[in-house]
Design a protein around this motif. Structure first.
Motif, short mmCIF file in Angstrom:
data_model
loop_
_atom_site.label_atom_id
_atom_site.label_comp_id
_atom_site.label_asym_id
_atom_site.label_seq_id
_atom_site.Cartn_x
_atom_site.Cartn_y
_atom_site.Cartn_z
N LEU A 285 3.60 5.64 1.37
CA LEU A 285 3.97 6.16 0.07
C LEU A 285 5.69 6.12 -0.02
N PHE A 286 5.94 6.83 1.19
CA PHE A 286 7.43 7.35 1.33
C PHE A 286 8.28 6.59 2.13
N ASP A 287 7.83 5.65 2.96
CA ASP A 287 8.53 4.92 3.99
C ASP A 287 8.33 3.51 3.53
N ASP A 288 9.46 2.87 3.18
CA ASP A 288 9.52 1.53 2.50
C ASP A 288 10.03 0.31 3.46
N ARG A 289 10.02 0.74 4.80
CA ARG A 289 10.15 -0.01 6.07
C ARG A 289 8.95 -1.31 5.83
N LEU A 290 9.27 -2.25 6.47
CA LEU A 290 8.73 -3.50 6.81
C LEU A 290 8.69 -4.02 8.40
N MET A 291 7.43 -4.22 8.74
CA MET A 291 7.40 -4.72 10.12
C MET A 291 6.68 -6.01 10.21
N VAL A 292 7.28 -7.13 10.45
CA VAL A 292 6.64 -8.36 10.33
C VAL A 292 5.88 -8.74 8.94
N ASN A 293 7.02 -8.61 7.77
CA ASN A 293 6.49 -8.67 6.49
C ASN A 293 5.44 -7.75 6.00
N SER A 294 5.13 -6.75 6.60
CA SER A 294 4.18 -5.76 5.93
C SER A 294 4.77 -4.28 6.46
N PRO A 295 4.10 -3.24 5.33
CA PRO A 295 4.45 -2.02 5.38
C PRO A 295 4.48 -1.28 6.80
N ILE A 296 5.29 -0.96 7.50
CA ILE A 296 5.27 -0.47 8.91
C ILE A 296 4.29 0.57 9.00
N TRP A 297 3.75 1.45 7.94
CA TRP A 297 2.44 2.32 8.43
C TRP A 297 1.21 1.81 8.07
N LEU A 298 1.09 0.25 7.64
CA LEU A 298 -0.10 -0.07 7.46
C LEU A 298 -1.15 -0.20 8.69
N GLY B 122 3.30 -14.28 7.95
CA GLY B 122 3.12 -15.02 6.56
C GLY B 122 2.60 -14.38 5.43
N ALA B 123 2.17 -15.05 4.46
CA ALA B 123 1.41 -14.41 3.35
C ALA B 123 0.22 -13.91 3.79
N TYR B 124 -0.10 -12.76 3.35
CA TYR B 124 -1.42 -11.99 3.82
C TYR B 124 -1.97 -11.31 2.67
N MET B 125 -3.45 -11.01 2.82
CA MET B 125 -4.30 -9.97 2.04
C MET B 125 -4.06 -8.74 1.77
N ALA B 126 -4.05 -8.23 0.79
CA ALA B 126 -3.87 -6.92 0.49
C ALA B 126 -4.78 -6.12 1.32
N ILE B 127 -4.49 -4.85 1.97
CA ILE B 127 -5.16 -3.92 2.67
C ILE B 127 -5.45 -4.32 4.21
N THR B 128 -6.19 -5.56 4.11
CA THR B 128 -6.60 -5.72 5.44
C THR B 128 -5.26 -6.74 6.26
#
Length: 278
Positions: free
Chosen positions: A13-26, A174-180
């Motif tokens: 929610l609060f960290d907008d950093r990305l890692m390999v084109n994905s939210p870093i906390w995912l 690359g492009a990826y599915m949400a959540i997974t």
């Protein structure tokens, strides 16, 4: 892991950093959810042990410790703003990934120990017993898919800072599915890893939901079908094919699994023939 889930959600929610084109906390979020389910299920299964309970306790403790250490590395790399998996950019990054590799080996071996103990344990409900045993075997194979991800991919070199990937046919990111986070353009080994690993939850739950309608034959049929799906999605990924873009060969194999499952269910549910004395 349960405590880490809300922490990871706050990070999303609060960290907008990305890692390999994905939210870093995912990644911490997905790992925390997956390991929480896995650990809870394994702890429940250990309650069935009637012998070698001390061995089971030590195996479970080592497994929990390995999972916790892996998450320390993953979260630590998130805090540093670094990639946790396949990262050899610096000696420290390489050492941390090697530690993660060691924890996976420990988890894999201790899972095998628990599986052997439970295969030797008699559980009164025969259908549940077989779903647990076969679920442990399939999840063992699912965990093993992780080792395929660490293999060097075409075009990769250690001096490039990355060795191994989830994606087959292209670099990660690359492009990826949400959540997974699974790739929508290329093959992704995480699909088979996820499906296989969570056979440990799916198969016993299905048998439990069926209640008195389930028997040992049905447990074998459902487990065989689940194994077929696991092998199919892993094979699909290895051919560089996205999950939801199957080719004719993949669809033909899926059709075969569906037909075999339907025939198997009919066989498992067929009434027993009574022997009539002449």
């Amino acid at each position: 892991m349960v405590l880490l889930i809300p922490i990871s959600l706050l990070g999303l929610l609060f960290d907008d950093r990305l890692m390999v084109n994905s939210p870093i906390w995912l990644k911490p979020f997905k790992f925390a959810v997956s390991l929480a389910l896995y650990a809870f299920t394994l702890a429940w299964l250990l309650t069935y042990l009637k012998r070698f309970q001390r061995v089971g306790w030590w195996a479970g403790t080592a497994l929990a410790g390995a999972g916790a250490l892996e998450m320390v590395v993953i979260v630590g790399q998130v805090v540093r703003g670094k990639r946790s998996h396949f990262n050899f950019e610096t000696p420290l990054d390489g050492a941390l990934f090697s530690i993660m590799g060691a924890t996976i080996v420990v988890l894999w071996v201790t899972h095998a120990i628990v599986a052997i103990l439970l295969w030797r344990t008699k559980i009164e409900n025969e259908a549940l017993s077989w779903s647990i045993r076969l679920g442990l075997v399939i999840s063992f194979l699912g965990l093993g898919v992780g080792f395929l991800m660490t293999q060097p991919k075409p075009g990769q070199a250690l001096d490039g800072g990355t060795l191994g990937s989830h994606t087959i046919g292209a670099p990660d990111g690359g492009a990826y599915m949400a959540i997974t986070g699974w790739s929508t353009e290329h093959g992704d080994l995480r699909v088979g890893h996820f499906v296989g690993m969570h056979a440990l939850q799916v198969l016993p739950v299905l048998i439990a939901l069926l209640g008195n309608r389930a028997n040992a034959k049905l447990a074998w049929v459902i487990s065989g079908s689940f194994l077929g799906i696991f092998l199919l999605v892993t094979w699909q990924a290895l051919r560089g094919q996205p999950l939801f873009q199957p080719d004719g060969t993949t669809l033909l194999a899926l059709t075969g699994i569906i037909v075999a499952t339907a025939l198997g269910v009919a066989w498992a549910r067929a009434p027993k023939k009574e022997l009539v004395n002449a």
